[in-house]
Design an enzyme around this catalytic site. Structure first.
Site, PDB file in Angstrom:
ATOM      1  N   ARG A   1     -30.079  25.265  46.431  1.00 35.89           N
ATOM      2  CA  ARG A   1     -30.935  26.354  45.968  1.00 35.89           C
ATOM      3  C   ARG A   1     -31.053  27.416  47.059  1.00 35.89           C
ATOM      4  O   ARG A   1     -31.250  27.089  48.228  1.00 35.89           O
ATOM      5  CB  ARG A   1     -32.322  25.835  45.604  1.00 35.89           C
TER       6      ARG A   1
ATOM      7  N   ASP B   1     -41.956  28.601  43.183  1.00 35.35           N
ATOM      8  CA  ASP B   1     -41.497  28.314  44.537  1.00 35.35           C
ATOM      9  C   ASP B   1     -42.287  29.076  45.596  1.00 35.35           C
ATOM     10  O   ASP B   1     -42.553  30.269  45.454  1.00 35.35           O
ATOM     11  CB  ASP B   1     -40.012  28.666  44.673  1.00 35.35           C
TER      12      ASP B   1
ATOM     13  N   HIS C   1     -41.848  26.346  36.878  1.00 33.06           N
ATOM     14  CA  HIS C   1     -40.814  25.399  36.478  1.00 33.06           C
ATOM     15  C   HIS C   1     -41.175  24.003  36.964  1.00 33.06           C
ATOM     16  O   HIS C   1     -42.024  23.814  37.831  1.00 33.06           O
ATOM     17  CB  HIS C   1     -39.433  25.810  36.999  1.00 33.06           C
TER      18      HIS C   1
ATOM     19  N   HIS D   1     -44.777  24.288  39.007  1.00 33.10           N
ATOM     20  CA  HIS D   1     -45.022  25.125  40.179  1.00 33.10           C
ATOM     21  C   HIS D   1     -44.145  26.369  40.109  1.00 33.10           C
ATOM     22  O   HIS D   1     -43.236  26.473  39.281  1.00 33.10           O
ATOM     23  CB  HIS D   1     -44.715  24.357  41.473  1.00 33.10           C
TER      24      HIS D   1
END
Length: 328
Positions: free
Chosen positions: A305, A135, A291, A133
């Site tokens: 994150r 983000d 990623h 995917h």
């Protein structure tokens, strides 16, 4: 005479670095290269702008054993996007299901093997390739840069892989590239709404931009987008969130997306795999890489994150591919 190969390092060339693969991933292996020092340097704007440019060209950049805390991580995420020219209305993203706690604000996502964002909908029996995917592409204003610091690791396993959207575009035939250019796709994050409903939570709103509001968690974006920093064309669909190509019939869309998802997952020559050590930091550009984490471990894996918001995705028909520009 032969021209020197292109280097996007700029002022960062004073630090030792190496490209992990030809198409994606650069690493600063020496832990003396600390992001906190770059943030505090007299020429920090120059260094950070060049870092943003490097990440946009190489897709993902790795730093070793960093001392950066969460407040400085948020500052870094903010300044990278601002120095790269993002709209003033784009701030740090507030994930739909991030929780506000005394330790962490809602614009920080906890990436944890214990559940939440990292493993929403995870099934051990599913193909690992289903995890690819980029983000928050379900937002009208999706991400530019993301910064992840992993502070807790299992004894073995838990690598992360990234794949280049530039090279994914370049590996397609010219006829297929032309077919995809101008098409748009629906991106959907309703799985997070269902997760929130299951836990009795409400969806965070707004989410870092005036346009990222409501509970639909849907947006339509170009299948091929132009990167505003590099000017390169990049593939911009992903298995995690892309559900339908708008201009095609349902069956046509299913076939095309299935091919593109395999194209991303199965071409290991446009991927980089990173083995984390404690306190390593990865910075990537969600506009040009995909990623996936590797769920092959037991025990706790956790980090924080920060995701910056960029601009509304667009396609410029006059833009060129990475290989065409760099003569590869």
């Amino acid at each position: 005479m032969v021209a020197a190969p292109f280097s996007p390092l700029g002022s960062l060339s004073v630090y030792d670095s190496n490209d992990e693969t030809p198409h994606v991933g650069t690493r600063f292996p020496d832990k003396s290269v600390q992001l906190t020092r770059i943030l505090a340097a007299p020429n920090s704007d120059e260094l950070l702008k060049d870092l943003a440019t490097l990440v946009s060209h190489r897709g993902v950049v790795f730093f070793t054993d960093q001392d950066i805390d969460i407040e400085k991580q948020k500052e870094l995420g903010t300044r990278l996007g601002e120095l790269a020219g993002k709209p003033t209305t784009s701030k740090l993203h507030v994930h739909p299901i991030s929780e506000q706690t005394p330790e962490l604000t809602a614009d920080v996502s906890v990436i944890s093997s214990e559940g939440g964002i990292a493993r929403a909908g995870y099934s051990k029996s599913a193909r690992a390739s289903n995890g690819w995917h980029a983000d928050i592409t379900f937002e009208p204003i999706p991400s530019d840069y993301a910064i992840l610091k992993i502070h807790t690791l299992p004894s073995v396993g838990g690598d992360t892989l990234w794949a280049s959207g530039y090279e994914a575009y370049d590996k397609l035939s010219p006829a297929y590239q032309k077919f995809l250019e101008g098409l748009t796709a629906l991106h959907d994050g309703s799985g997070f709404r269902e997760y929130a409903e299951k836990l009795g939570r409400t969806i965070n709103d707004p989410r870092g931009s005036p346009e990222n509001t409501g509970t639909a968690l849907q947006a339509v974006h170009p299948v091929i987008r132009t990167h505003p920093v590099t000017g390169f064309k990049t593939l911009f669909v992903n298995r995690g969130f892309t559900k339908r190509i708008v201009e095609l019939t349902e069956e046509e869309s299913e076939d095309v997306l299935a091919y593109l998802f395999r194209h991303i997952a199965e071409n290991h020559d446009m991927q980089v795999r990173f083995r984390w050590n404690k306190n390593d930091v990865a910075i990537w550009d969600n506009r040009c890489v995909f990623h996936t984490a590797t769920n092959d471990y037991e025990g706790l894996r956790q980090g924080n994150r920060v995701v910056s918001l960029g601009e509304k995705p667009y396609f410029d028909p006059n833009s060129k591919s990475r290989r065409a520009v760099l003569g590869l």
